[in-house]
Enzyme design. Structure first.
Site, PDB file in Angstrom:
ATOM      1  N   CYS A 161      18.666  12.391  16.129  1.00 48.92           N
ATOM      2  CA  CYS A 161      19.429  11.377  15.516  1.00 48.92           C
ATOM      3  C   CYS A 161      18.657  11.165  14.225  1.00 48.92           C
ATOM      4  O   CYS A 161      18.888  12.162  13.147  1.00 48.92           O
ATOM      5  CB  CYS A 161      17.625  10.148  16.048  1.00 48.92           C
ATOM      6  SG  CYS A 161      16.214  11.075  16.332  1.00 48.92           S
ATOM      7  N   CYS A 163      15.721  11.606  12.351  1.00 49.33           N
ATOM      8  CA  CYS A 163      15.256  13.062  12.754  1.00 49.33           C
ATOM      9  C   CYS A 163      15.972  13.595  11.257  1.00 49.33           C
ATOM     10  O   CYS A 163      14.957  14.044  10.641  1.00 49.33           O
ATOM     11  CB  CYS A 163      15.851  13.800  13.645  1.00 49.33           C
ATOM     12  SG  CYS A 163      15.267  13.086  15.244  1.00 49.33           S
TER      13      CYS A 163
END
Lengths: 78, 338
Positions: free
Chosen positions: A10, A13
Site C-alpha cells: 500500500c 508502506c
C-alpha cells in the site's frame, strides 16, 4: 542493519520505507530496506495492522507510518 | 413541526436535494439538456450520485476512522479474549462495524486473532460483519433509501455475522485452520494505541480518507454508471421480469451473481438504488449488495491460504444461505419500509 517494511504494497508502506531510508541516512547507518509482502510472513511477526516496521528482526511499530525523525529516535536507542 | 424540521434536514443533508436541484439547474440552463429526457436524466443521475457519494464518503470515513483509531485490531483482540460463547460472537460482530472495511486486512487479522487463541467462530463473526456493516454504509443507505431500511440492514447484517460465526464454531471448524497460523507469535504491542494523540488521530482519519477514496473511486464510478444505465436505458419490464419480487428465483439469481464480484459497498449502492426504483424487490437488491460486499472471489482466494477447503466451503455456504434468506425476508416484508 536490515530494515523490513511489512505490508501488502500500500501507499503507506512505501511512505514508511522512504522514511526509514531517510532516517538511516541521517543516522549514518548502513541499512538494507526489505519489503515483506506475503501475509504469512507478515503475520509471523505478530502484526495485524500494516504497515509494520522491523529492524534486525525486531518489530518496532505496526499500523502507523512513522516519520523519519521517529525512526531516527528508535535507531539511536538500538 | 419537529418532524418537518427533521425531514428537511434529512432531505438536504443526507439526500442532498440541493445538489440534485443544482445539477438540474446547471444541465438545463447551462447546457440546454432536457433533464426529464433519457440522456439528460442519465447525466443528471451520474453527476448527482457521484458528487453525493464522494461528499458523504469523505465526511463519513473521516468520522469513522477517528472512532476506529480507538479500536486497533490488537485492542479488539484483547476485548474479545475476555468473553466467550454467544456474547463473544455478538461483541465480535459489533466490533466488526467499527473496523476497516478493506478485505485486504482481514487475513492478518484472522491470523492474529487465531494465533492468540480466539475461537474460529468468534473470529468469523468479526470477519463477516467487518465488510458487511459499517457506520459509513449505514448512513449512505439512509441517504439513498431511508432510515428504517438502513437500520434493518444493520440488524440483519449483524444477525448473519453472529449466526454464521456461531455455526462455524459449533461445527468444530477449528481443525481446518492451516497449522502455520497457530505458530505465530502473539505480540502485545499495546504501546501504539495509548500513544496516539488527538492530532495523530485526526491525521490518521485524514490519511484513511485519502487511502480509501484513492482505492474505491473506480468502483464508485462504475457502480454509478451502471446505476444510470439501469435508470434510463434498461426497460423497466425487463428488470421486473427478471428480478421482480414476485419472481421466486430473483433473490437466488441476485445473490449468486453477486458472490464472485468484488466491489465496495459504495459502488454497489447506486446499482441497488436503480434496481429498486425500477421494479426489483428490495430484498433482491439488498441480497445483491450483501453478496457483493461480504463475499468475493479475490477475498476467498486469500482466505484459502489460511484455512482448508471444508472451512472455506462452510463459510461461503453459510453466508450465502444467510443472504438468500434475508433477501426473501425483505421481499416478503419490504412493504413495511418503502
Amino acid at each position: 542493519m536490515i530494515i523490513k517494511i511489512l505490508g501488502s504494497g500500500c501507499k503507506k508502506c512505501v511512505a514508511l520505507g522512504d522514511n526509514a531510508k531517510a532516517a538511516a541516512v541521517t543516522a549514518g547507518r548502513e541499512a538494507e530496506i526489505v519489503k515483506v509482502t506475503d501475509f504469512a510472513d507478515i503475520a509471523s511477526y505478530g502484526v495485524m495492522s500494516t504497515p509494520g516496521l522491523v529492524i534486525d528482526e525486531k518489530l518496532v511499530s505496526s499500523g502507523k507510518v512513522l516519520s523519519a525523525d521517529e525512526i531516527g529516535v528508535i535507531l539511536a536507542r538500538l | 413541526m419537529i418532524g418537518d424540521g427533521f425531514g428537511w434536514l434529512n432531505d438536504q443533508l443526507l439526500r442532498m436535494q440541493w445538489l440534485a436541484d443544482l445539477v438540474t439547474l446547471l444541465l438545463r440552463d447551462g447546457f440546454g439538456l432536457d433533464t426529464a429526457g433519457r440522456i439528460g436524466a442519465s447525466i443528471h443521475f451520474f453527476i448527482y450520485d457521484v458528487i453525493k457519494i464522494f461528499i458523504l464518503l469523505g465526511v463519513l470515513i473521516f468520522g469513522m476512522s477517528y472512532i476506529q483509531s480507538y479500536f486497533p485490531p490488537e485492542r479488539t483482540r484483547r476485548i474479545l479474549g475476555g468473553v466467550s460463547g454467544l456474547p463473544a460472537n455478538i461483541l465480535a460482530a459489533l466490533l466488526g462495524t467499527v473496523t476497516p472495511f478493506c478485505s485486504c486486512s482481514s487475513i492478518p487479522i484472522f491470523i492474529g486473532f487465531t494465533s492468540a487463541g480466539l475461537p474460529v467462530g468468534i473470529t468469523f463473526s468479526f470477519l463477516i460483519s467487518s465488510p458487511l456493516v459499517d457506520l459509513a454504509s449505514v448512513i449512505l443507505l439512509a441517504s439513498i433509501f431511508s432510515w428504517p431500511i438502513a437500520l434493518a440492514y444493520v440488524v440483519v447484517g449483524l444477525v448473519i455475522a453472529v449466526v454464521g460465526g456461531t455455526l462455524l464454531g459449533r461445527a468444530g471448524m477449528d481443525r481446518y485452520v492451516e497449522s502455520f497460523v497457530f505458530r505465530n507469535p502473539v505480540i502485545a504491542h499495546d504501546g501504539a494505541e495509548a500513544a496516539l494523540t488527538r492530532r495523530e488521530r485526526l491525521q490518521f482519519a485524514r490519511d484513511q480518507v485519502a487511502d480509501i477514496v484513492s482505492r474505491v473511486w473506480p468502483y464508485i464510478l462504475i457502480g454509478v454508471g451502471i446505476g444510470a444505465a439501469i435508470h434510463n436505458w434498461i426497460p423497466q419490464d425487463l428488470i421486473a421480469a427478471l428480478l421482480g419480487q414476485d419472481k421466486w428465483w430473483s433473490v437466488l439469481l441476485a445473490t449468486l451473481a453477486g458472490v464472485p464480484m468484488y466491489a465496495d459497498i459504495f459502488g454497489t449502492l447506486p446499482i441497488a438504488e436503480a434496481l429498486v426504483a425500477h421494479g426489483a424487490g428490495l430484498g433482491t437488491a439488498l441480497a445483491f449488495m450483501m453478496a457483493v460486499t461480504a463475499l468475493s472471489l479475490p477475498s476467498l482466494i486469500l482466505l484459502k491460504r489460511v484455512v482448508r477447503l471444508p472451512l472455506l466451503a462452510a463459510f461461503t455456504g453459510i453466508v450465502t444461505a444467510g443472504i438468500i434468506g434475508i433477501g426473501y425476508l425483505f421481499n416478503a416484508f419490504g412493504y413495511l419500509f418503502l
